[in-house]
Design an enzyme around this catalytic site. Sequence first.
Site, PDB file in Angstrom:
ATOM      1  N   GLY A  52       1.994   7.252   3.849  1.00  0.00           N
ATOM      2  CA  GLY A  52       2.558   8.557   4.172  1.00  0.00           C
ATOM      3  C   GLY A  52       1.937   8.989   5.492  1.00  0.00           C
ATOM      4  O   GLY A  52       0.696   8.947   5.630  1.00  0.00           O
ATOM      5  N   ALA A  53       2.796   9.343   6.450  1.00  0.00           N
ATOM      6  CA  ALA A  53       2.311   9.553   7.816  1.00  0.00           C
ATOM      7  C   ALA A  53       1.112  10.522   7.921  1.00  0.00           C
ATOM      8  O   ALA A  53       0.069  10.157   8.486  1.00  0.00           O
ATOM      9  CB  ALA A  53       3.471  10.003   8.698  1.00  0.00           C
ATOM     10  N   GLN A 203       8.392   3.551  -3.451  1.00  0.00           N
ATOM     11  CA  GLN A 203       7.605   4.798  -3.347  1.00  0.00           C
ATOM     12  C   GLN A 203       8.275   5.944  -4.107  1.00  0.00           C
ATOM     13  O   GLN A 203       7.604   6.839  -4.616  1.00  0.00           O
ATOM     14  CB  GLN A 203       7.424   5.203  -1.880  1.00  0.00           C
ATOM     15  CG  GLN A 203       6.479   4.336  -1.082  1.00  0.00           C
ATOM     16  CD  GLN A 203       7.173   3.189  -0.393  1.00  0.00           C
ATOM     17  OE1 GLN A 203       8.220   2.733  -0.828  1.00  0.00           O
ATOM     18  NE2 GLN A 203       6.602   2.697   0.695  1.00  0.00           N
ATOM     19  N   ASP A 244       8.113   9.750   9.891  1.00  0.00           N
ATOM     20  CA  ASP A 244       6.927   9.045  10.397  1.00  0.00           C
ATOM     21  C   ASP A 244       6.741   9.234  11.891  1.00  0.00           C
ATOM     22  O   ASP A 244       5.630   9.106  12.417  1.00  0.00           O
ATOM     23  CB  ASP A 244       7.007   7.563  10.057  1.00  0.00           C
ATOM     24  CG  ASP A 244       6.782   7.375   8.567  1.00  0.00           C
ATOM     25  OD1 ASP A 244       7.749   7.544   7.810  1.00  0.00           O
ATOM     26  OD2 ASP A 244       5.625   7.137   8.173  1.00  0.00           O
ATOM     27  N   ASN A 254      11.943   7.223   9.497  1.00  0.00           N
ATOM     28  CA  ASN A 254      11.385   7.416   8.147  1.00  0.00           C
ATOM     29  C   ASN A 254      11.634   6.133   7.365  1.00  0.00           C
ATOM     30  O   ASN A 254      12.212   5.175   7.894  1.00  0.00           O
ATOM     31  CB  ASN A 254      12.048   8.625   7.466  1.00  0.00           C
ATOM     32  CG  ASN A 254      11.323   9.044   6.193  1.00  0.00           C
ATOM     33  OD1 ASN A 254      10.099   9.183   6.185  1.00  0.00           O
ATOM     34  ND2 ASN A 254      12.060   9.210   5.100  1.00  0.00           N
TER      35      ASN A 254
HETATM   36  O1  MRU Z   1       5.507   3.046   4.133  1.00  0.00           O
HETATM   37  P1  MRU Z   1       5.119   4.444   3.721  1.00  0.00           P
HETATM   38  O2  MRU Z   1       5.077   4.613   2.240  1.00  0.00           O
HETATM   39  O3  MRU Z   1       3.865   4.910   4.427  1.00  0.00           O
HETATM   40  O4  MRU Z   1       6.307   5.342   4.268  1.00  0.00           O
HETATM   41  C1  MRU Z   1       6.200   6.732   4.112  1.00  0.00           C
HETATM   42  C2  MRU Z   1       7.394   7.493   4.531  1.00  0.00           C
HETATM   43  O5  MRU Z   1       8.341   6.961   5.053  1.00  0.00           O
HETATM   44  C3  MRU Z   1       7.318   8.985   4.357  1.00  0.00           C
HETATM   45  O6  MRU Z   1       8.574   9.524   4.121  1.00  0.00           O
HETATM   46  C4  MRU Z   1       6.755   9.614   5.640  1.00  0.00           C
HETATM   47  O7  MRU Z   1       5.548   8.997   5.989  1.00  0.00           O
HETATM   48  C5  MRU Z   1       6.535  11.056   5.514  1.00  0.00           C
HETATM   49  S1  MRU Z   1       5.177  11.478   4.464  1.00  0.00           S
HETATM   50  C6  MRU Z   1       5.047  13.160   4.504  1.00  0.00           C
END
Ligand code: MRU
Length: 358
Positions: A52-53, A203, A244, A254
Amino acid sequence: MAEQEILNVRLGEGDRSVVLLDQSQLPNRVEYRTVTRLPDMVEAIQSLRVRGAPAIGIFAGYCLYVLARQLIEQGLSGPAFLDKLNRQGKVLVSSRPTAVNLAWAVGRLTRRAARMAGAPAEYIVSALGEEARAIRREDEEMCQKIAEHGLSLLKPGDGVLTHCNAGPLATSKYGTALGPILLGHERGIPLKVFADETRPLLQGARLTAWELQQAGVDVTLICDNMASMVMKNGSIQACFVGCDRVAANGDAANKIGTSGVAILARHYGVPFYVLGPTSTIDWTCPDGAHIPIEERDGEEIRSLWYREPMAPAGVKCYNPAFDVTDHTLISGIVTEYGVCRPPFSRSLKKLFETISSK
Ligand code: MRU
């Protein structure tokens, strides 16, 4: 907020380690890990133990602070200290390419250290601790504001479709895309969430469904290929997704599959909102074509979640972890400052000016 508050990352005893809730084990096991070494920190990001970013940014801030403390204990000071710190920061930044928050957080700490060049290393380390804690505190404040702005876009009884996980696990508190839902739930506003399972790493199934269920929110899990059906049958009044990296023209990266949701939403006349803190906007990135997209191991598609492989051994796989939603498909970008509306090149520019004038 969720009944049981989830602390995804925190500093360990005496600020000598970083403790993380291992998201790769959810929802079956709630396990915490403690990391002190750079390779283990990088591994935690690459294996999506922390993901998550905004959460990756917070984690990276804590990691660099802990590493800085180790550098002084090794007797480093002055330019040697700063040089090693910068090199460790670069290694952290290289662990995943798409979420800009990682480079943003590391940049905050390394710039703060550079501004203090000449000061005793202990002072620099203590300032880095402040900076790392500020990143988390500010993220909490931003998420709270995003939740308020996002909630203003919903009516009681609305159905919201979300993709991937942009809740408290992915941020500090409330989350971004899930923030309005959790806040609405706290205020007794009935909302229904349809969570895409989010292939290939699930996720949505493992994290979003878990977080919302824990919080007591009405959540229905669907496979990604069912999003069209629920939009068509009128169950969805808005799509809320995280991001992201948002480019200056409003193109938003995203989790892979997000752009498909946006295309469906346009077809069915459902508003599609991207929610994220301004730390996720890359002002130097002109458009989505300039956003680096992470590509991951094909084994995630072939076999990872199955009792036995679900594809012939060695079959070619293409596994991009993110995609870019074209700005023309986005109804609004919700940040802590409010809702930016199209044309985004103008509304985001105005937002940039507001932030720069502070
Ligand atoms: O690969 P991930 O699980 O890190 O991807 C996360 C996402 O795409 C989320 O939607 C994004 O980071 C926003 S989190 C507030």
